[in-house]
Every structure is written in C-alpha cells, then in structure tokens.
Design a protein around this motif. Sequence first.
Motif, PDB file in Angstrom:
ATOM      1  N   THR A   1       0.822  -1.210   0.000  1.00  0.00           N
ATOM      2  CA  THR A   1       0.000   0.000   0.000  1.00  0.00           C
ATOM      3  C   THR A   1       0.853   1.255   0.000  1.00  0.00           C
ATOM      4  OG1 THR A   1      -1.799  -1.156   1.110  1.00  0.00           O
ATOM      5  CG2 THR A   1      -1.800   1.239   1.256  1.00  0.00           C
ATOM      6  N   SER A   2       1.932   1.276   0.776  1.00  0.00           N
ATOM      7  CA  SER A   2       2.805   2.451   0.813  1.00  0.00           C
ATOM      8  C   SER A   2       3.446   2.709  -0.548  1.00  0.00           C
ATOM      9  CB  SER A   2       3.889   2.283   1.884  1.00  0.00           C
ATOM     10  OG  SER A   2       3.310   2.306   3.161  1.00  0.00           O
ATOM     11  N   ASP A   3       3.878   1.636  -1.205  1.00  0.00           N
ATOM     12  CA  ASP A   3       4.457   1.771  -2.549  1.00  0.00           C
ATOM     13  C   ASP A   3       3.436   2.348  -3.521  1.00  0.00           C
ATOM     14  OD1 ASP A   3       6.858   0.565  -1.674  1.00  0.00           O
ATOM     15  OD2 ASP A   3       6.161  -1.434  -2.275  1.00  0.00           O
ATOM     16  N   ARG A   4       2.205   1.854  -3.439  1.00  0.00           N
ATOM     17  CA  ARG A   4       1.147   2.339  -4.334  1.00  0.00           C
ATOM     18  C   ARG A   4       0.798   3.796  -4.041  1.00  0.00           C
ATOM     19  NH1 ARG A   4      -0.912  -2.050  -7.097  1.00  0.00           N
ATOM     20  NH2 ARG A   4      -0.540  -4.054  -6.113  1.00  0.00           N
ATOM     21  N   LEU A   5       0.809   4.164  -2.775  1.00  0.00           N
ATOM     22  CA  LEU A   5       0.547   5.557  -2.415  1.00  0.00           C
ATOM     23  C   LEU A   5       1.646   6.462  -2.968  1.00  0.00           C
ATOM     24  CD1 LEU A   5      -1.011   7.781  -0.961  1.00  0.00           C
ATOM     25  CD2 LEU A   5       0.308   7.205   1.098  1.00  0.00           C
ATOM     26  N   ARG A   6       2.906   6.062  -2.788  1.00  0.00           N
ATOM     27  CA  ARG A   6       4.011   6.867  -3.328  1.00  0.00           C
ATOM     28  C   ARG A   6       3.911   6.989  -4.845  1.00  0.00           C
ATOM     29  NH1 ARG A   6       6.757   4.262   0.914  1.00  0.00           N
ATOM     30  NH2 ARG A   6       7.440   2.588  -0.470  1.00  0.00           N
ATOM     31  N   ALA A   7       3.533   5.908  -5.522  1.00  0.00           N
ATOM     32  CA  ALA A   7       3.376   5.954  -6.978  1.00  0.00           C
ATOM     33  C   ALA A   7       2.246   6.905  -7.371  1.00  0.00           C
ATOM     34  CB  ALA A   7       3.116   4.553  -7.534  1.00  0.00           C
ATOM     35  N   ALA A   8       1.147   6.885  -6.623  1.00  0.00           N
ATOM     36  CA  ALA A   8       0.020   7.779  -6.918  1.00  0.00           C
ATOM     37  C   ALA A   8       0.410   9.236  -6.677  1.00  0.00           C
ATOM     38  CB  ALA A   8      -1.190   7.402  -6.066  1.00  0.00           C
ATOM     39  N   VAL A   9       1.152   9.484  -5.612  1.00  0.00           N
ATOM     40  CA  VAL A   9       1.626  10.848  -5.325  1.00  0.00           C
ATOM     41  C   VAL A   9       2.551  11.309  -6.443  1.00  0.00           C
ATOM     42  CG1 VAL A   9       3.116  12.172  -3.774  1.00  0.00           C
ATOM     43  CG2 VAL A   9       1.264  10.769  -2.840  1.00  0.00           C
ATOM     44  N   GLN A  10       3.447  10.440  -6.887  1.00  0.00           N
ATOM     45  CA  GLN A  10       4.350  10.789  -7.991  1.00  0.00           C
ATOM     46  C   GLN A  10       3.565  11.072  -9.272  1.00  0.00           C
ATOM     47  OE1 GLN A  10       7.223  11.746  -8.414  1.00  0.00           O
ATOM     48  NE2 GLN A  10       8.569  10.884  -6.883  1.00  0.00           N
ATOM     49  N   SER A  11       2.515  10.305  -9.504  1.00  0.00           N
ATOM     50  CA  SER A  11       1.689  10.542 -10.687  1.00  0.00           C
ATOM     51  C   SER A  11       1.051  11.929 -10.627  1.00  0.00           C
ATOM     52  CB  SER A  11       0.618   9.468 -10.798  1.00  0.00           C
ATOM     53  OG  SER A  11      -0.212   9.713 -11.896  1.00  0.00           O
ATOM     54  N   LEU A  12       0.494  12.284  -9.480  1.00  0.00           N
ATOM     55  CA  LEU A  12      -0.110  13.608  -9.320  1.00  0.00           C
ATOM     56  C   LEU A  12       0.944  14.707  -9.450  1.00  0.00           C
ATOM     57  CD1 LEU A  12      -2.470  15.470  -8.703  1.00  0.00           C
ATOM     58  CD2 LEU A  12      -2.102  15.005  -6.262  1.00  0.00           C
ATOM     59  N   ALA A  13       2.167  14.408  -9.039  1.00  0.00           N
ATOM     60  CA  ALA A  13       3.263  15.378  -9.121  1.00  0.00           C
ATOM     61  C   ALA A  13       3.932  15.364 -10.495  1.00  0.00           C
ATOM     62  CB  ALA A  13       4.299  15.090  -8.037  1.00  0.00           C
ATOM     63  N   CYS A  14       3.325  14.676 -11.443  1.00  0.00           N
ATOM     64  CA  CYS A  14       3.856  14.579 -12.812  1.00  0.00           C
ATOM     65  C   CYS A  14       5.279  14.028 -12.829  1.00  0.00           C
ATOM     66  CB  CYS A  14       3.786  15.926 -13.514  1.00  0.00           C
ATOM     67  SG  CYS A  14       2.127  16.597 -13.615  1.00  0.00           S
ATOM     68  N   GLY A  15       5.619  13.220 -11.827  1.00  0.00           N
ATOM     69  CA  GLY A  15       6.945  12.600 -11.769  1.00  0.00           C
ATOM     70  C   GLY A  15       8.058  13.538 -11.362  1.00  0.00           C
ATOM     71  N   HIS A  16       7.729  14.752 -10.935  1.00  0.00           N
ATOM     72  CA  HIS A  16       8.755  15.747 -10.622  1.00  0.00           C
ATOM     73  C   HIS A  16       9.084  15.862  -9.141  1.00  0.00           C
ATOM     74  CE1 HIS A  16       9.351  17.499 -14.603  1.00  0.00           C
ATOM     75  NE2 HIS A  16       8.057  17.299 -14.796  1.00  0.00           N
TER      76      HIS A  16
END
Length: 122
Positions: free
Chosen positions: A22-37
């Motif tokens: 779940t933590s990995d998926r949350l970090r991936a979702a946050v990165q997606s919202l941050a456009c990978g930046h």
Amino acid sequence: MLADPATLPRPTRAVTRGRMNTSDRLRAAVQSLACGHARIASHRETSWASITFAGTRHRLELLFEGAQAVEAGEHFIAELPDYEFDIPRQLVADAAIVEVDHALTPEPRLAVSVELLLLEDA
C-alpha cells in the motif's frame, strides 16, 4: 495560471519489480499527481483506527527542485484535496497539505509536506 500537467515533461523512471504494498502504491500515486517531478524525501506511516474504521496515516515530505518541478509542485498543491486516488482496497479519506516552503535561490525549490489518511476498504 498553472500549466496543464499533461504538457509538463515527465522524467524517466526505473521500472519497479516485485509486489507493491500500500505504501508503494501511495508513493506511486503521489508521484503521478506530481507529474513525476517530486523527490520523496521522507515517508512516515502510522496505524490508525476508530470504532468503525481501520487504516493508516501517512506523512510525506516532497521536494520539487528546478523551475519545471516547482510548476508541477504548484499543480500538485492545487489538485491534491480533490484528487481521486486509485489504490486497491484503500480509500483515501483525507489528503491535506500541511506545510509549504518555497525558495528561489540558488534555484527554484518547493518543499511540500502532506498528510493522507487511508482506510481499509472491505
């Protein structure tokens, strides 16, 4: 006016292998919202429960470094409260910006602290 995130260039990212928790998926979702930046400087997770719900509270410290990254960070701040996270078996009950620090020198930099409450979705 903020740029459309679809027009921001996305940095390349290594492919993740293995199972994501779940933590990995949350970090991936946050990165997606941050456009990978965003660079995730820290991530703390604590258990959370009420009489009727169980879940986890997450605090992430994000760094956006450089002009394009800061622009993506500003978009992140604007979109986070209404963002629809897609994390299997989890409901994001609360997502809040708790601190923002913006610096212009020696290069544009934006530090953002966020807290998210994830509830187990049966």
